[in-house]
Design a protein around this motif. Structure first.
Motif, PDB file in Angstrom:
ATOM      1  N   ALA A 162       0.784   6.721  -6.537  1.00  0.00           N
ATOM      2  CA  ALA A 162      -0.201   7.353  -7.025  1.00  0.00           C
ATOM      3  C   ALA A 162       0.219   9.397  -6.841  1.00  0.00           C
ATOM      4  O   ALA A 162      -0.141   9.279  -7.243  1.00  0.00           O
ATOM      5  CB  ALA A 162      -1.172   6.572  -6.395  1.00  0.00           C
ATOM      6  N   GLY A 163       0.429   9.327  -5.602  1.00  0.00           N
ATOM      7  CA  GLY A 163       0.877  11.182  -5.684  1.00  0.00           C
ATOM      8  C   GLY A 163       2.145  11.555  -6.242  1.00  0.00           C
ATOM      9  O   GLY A 163       1.378  12.280  -6.747  1.00  0.00           O
ATOM     10  N   TYR A 192       1.935   1.877  -3.282  1.00  0.00           N
ATOM     11  CA  TYR A 192       1.145   2.022  -4.359  1.00  0.00           C
ATOM     12  C   TYR A 192       0.986   3.512  -4.606  1.00  0.00           C
ATOM     13  O   TYR A 192       0.458   3.968  -4.755  1.00  0.00           O
ATOM     14  CB  TYR A 192      -0.011   1.859  -4.561  1.00  0.00           C
ATOM     15  CG  TYR A 192      -0.413   0.515  -5.297  1.00  0.00           C
ATOM     16  CD1 TYR A 192      -0.509  -0.143  -6.948  1.00  0.00           C
ATOM     17  CD2 TYR A 192       0.301  -1.237  -4.567  1.00  0.00           C
ATOM     18  CE1 TYR A 192      -0.530  -1.454  -7.032  1.00  0.00           C
ATOM     19  CE2 TYR A 192      -0.385  -2.724  -5.082  1.00  0.00           C
ATOM     20  CZ  TYR A 192      -0.511  -2.508  -6.464  1.00  0.00           C
ATOM     21  OH  TYR A 192      -0.842  -3.292  -7.162  1.00  0.00           O
ATOM     22  N   ASP A 193       1.117   4.514  -3.197  1.00  0.00           N
ATOM     23  CA  ASP A 193       0.428   5.309  -2.585  1.00  0.00           C
ATOM     24  C   ASP A 193       1.583   6.299  -3.085  1.00  0.00           C
ATOM     25  O   ASP A 193       1.075   7.255  -3.590  1.00  0.00           O
ATOM     26  CB  ASP A 193       0.123   5.450  -1.348  1.00  0.00           C
ATOM     27  CG  ASP A 193      -1.077   4.795  -0.964  1.00  0.00           C
ATOM     28  OD1 ASP A 193      -2.141   4.622  -1.515  1.00  0.00           O
ATOM     29  OD2 ASP A 193      -0.755   4.726   0.659  1.00  0.00           O
ATOM     30  N   ARG A 203       1.001  -1.551  -0.109  1.00  0.00           N
ATOM     31  CA  ARG A 203      -0.035   0.018  -0.104  1.00  0.00           C
ATOM     32  C   ARG A 203       0.661   1.319  -0.122  1.00  0.00           C
ATOM     33  O   ARG A 203       0.344   2.074  -0.547  1.00  0.00           O
ATOM     34  CB  ARG A 203      -1.555  -0.013   1.347  1.00  0.00           C
ATOM     35  CG  ARG A 203      -1.897   1.804   0.958  1.00  0.00           C
ATOM     36  CD  ARG A 203      -2.858   1.381   1.953  1.00  0.00           C
ATOM     37  NE  ARG A 203      -3.950   0.102   1.345  1.00  0.00           N
ATOM     38  CZ  ARG A 203      -5.193   0.023   0.390  1.00  0.00           C
ATOM     39  NH1 ARG A 203      -4.580   1.508  -0.115  1.00  0.00           N
ATOM     40  NH2 ARG A 203      -5.684  -0.713   0.247  1.00  0.00           N
ATOM     41  N   GLU A 204       2.151   1.134   0.597  1.00  0.00           N
ATOM     42  CA  GLU A 204       2.880   2.192   0.956  1.00  0.00           C
ATOM     43  C   GLU A 204       3.188   2.587  -0.672  1.00  0.00           C
ATOM     44  O   GLU A 204       3.061   3.995  -0.895  1.00  0.00           O
ATOM     45  CB  GLU A 204       3.945   1.938   1.975  1.00  0.00           C
ATOM     46  CG  GLU A 204       3.363   2.426   3.201  1.00  0.00           C
ATOM     47  CD  GLU A 204       4.491   2.142   4.032  1.00  0.00           C
ATOM     48  OE1 GLU A 204       5.582   2.065   3.766  1.00  0.00           O
ATOM     49  OE2 GLU A 204       4.283   1.989   5.107  1.00  0.00           O
ATOM     50  N   LEU A 223      -7.889  -1.063  -5.634  1.00  0.00           N
ATOM     51  CA  LEU A 223      -6.331  -1.226  -4.762  1.00  0.00           C
ATOM     52  C   LEU A 223      -6.572  -1.738  -4.564  1.00  0.00           C
ATOM     53  O   LEU A 223      -5.625  -3.493  -4.158  1.00  0.00           O
ATOM     54  CB  LEU A 223      -5.521   0.015  -4.634  1.00  0.00           C
ATOM     55  CG  LEU A 223      -4.247  -0.184  -3.993  1.00  0.00           C
ATOM     56  CD1 LEU A 223      -3.707  -0.733  -4.515  1.00  0.00           C
ATOM     57  CD2 LEU A 223      -4.130   1.200  -3.080  1.00  0.00           C
ATOM     58  N   ALA A 264      -2.046   6.040 -11.552  1.00  0.00           N
ATOM     59  CA  ALA A 264      -2.815   5.905 -11.161  1.00  0.00           C
ATOM     60  C   ALA A 264      -4.300   5.228 -12.410  1.00  0.00           C
ATOM     61  O   ALA A 264      -3.828   6.291 -13.051  1.00  0.00           O
ATOM     62  CB  ALA A 264      -3.072   5.927  -9.869  1.00  0.00           C
TER      63      ALA A 264
END
Length: 233
Positions: A23-24, A19-20, A16-17, A53, A28
């Motif tokens: 995405a930032g 992907y985040d 998750r970290e 996600l 995404a």
């Protein structure tokens, strides 16, 4: 539409970290797979609906390459010494991401992905970019690796009893060229993950301290955050 490519530096081990963080930067939605060092190729044919996600993290499909013609979707592979390869045919709107470790290289995951792009997705004018991976000097192996990677003796050097240096980048470059793919050297990099442990995670260098790089590609509408990053237009 534009082909957007990106080779990341160090990213967290936590999915998750990771992907985040991507995405930032505007990457995404992103589809990745549970990689097994084989030759299974995932096909995402349009119209493909991204599962979200949470669902993707919980149940990632298994494979070491992803091919899609779905606009607006990024596909990516995770590496930390293995060879990441991004493939695209802009006219056909087809993109692919390949994870080629030595086992995947031995079964020609690269060439097989090119064949899927051509035979199943109608790609013709395919380009490739190769991302950061371990260099030949750093990739010292025993005989099991060169014995598995047959027909590539020009990229393997014996340096001692049962010790060999294997050029995975060179082998996959040759496999791409043999398949009639154009290497885009402007978007590629020769950076070694093991030589530069500050910039990249390397399983060889970092041992139990683990993280990953992600190499991704998408056929997406160009947005400002992507304008300074690798793209083919």
């Amino acid at each position: 539409m534009n082909i957007i490519t990106h080779f990341s530096g160090k990213l967290p081990a936590d999915a998750r970290e990771r992907y985040d963080a991507l995405a930032g930067l505007g990457y995404a939605p992103l589809f990745t797979a549970y990689q097994q060092h084989g030759d299974n190729i995932i096909r995402l044919r349009k119209p493909y609906t991204y599962p979200g996600l949470d669902a993707l993290i919980e149940d990632q499909p298994k494979g070491d390459a992803i091919v899609t013609d779905q606009p607006g979707l990024f596909v990516g592979v995770k590496t930390a010494d293995c060879v990441p390869i991004l493939l695209w045919d802009e006219a056909a709107g087809v993109v692919a991401a390949v994870h080629a470790g030595w086992r995947g290289t031995a079964v020609n995951i690269t060439g097989k992905t090119v064949s899927v792009m051509r035979d199943e997705f109608g790609a013709h004018d395919i380009q490739a970019a190769i991302g950061p991976c371990i260099c030949q000097n750093c990739f010292v192996t025993r005989s099991d690796v060169p014995e598995a990677i047959t027909g590539q003796t020009g990229y393997i050097t014996q340096i001692g009893d049962d010790q060999f240096q294997v050029d995975l980048r060179g082998i996959n470059t040759a496999l791409l060229q043999n398949a009639g793919v154009t290497i885009n050297y402007q978007l590629s990099t020769i950076n070694c993950t093991c030589c530069d442990p500050e910039a990249y995670w390397s399983h060889r260098k970092h041992g139990s301290e683990r993280g990953l790089q992600v190499s991704l590609i998408g056929n997406v509408t160009l947005h400002p955050m992507s304008a300074s990053r690798g793209r083919n237009s």
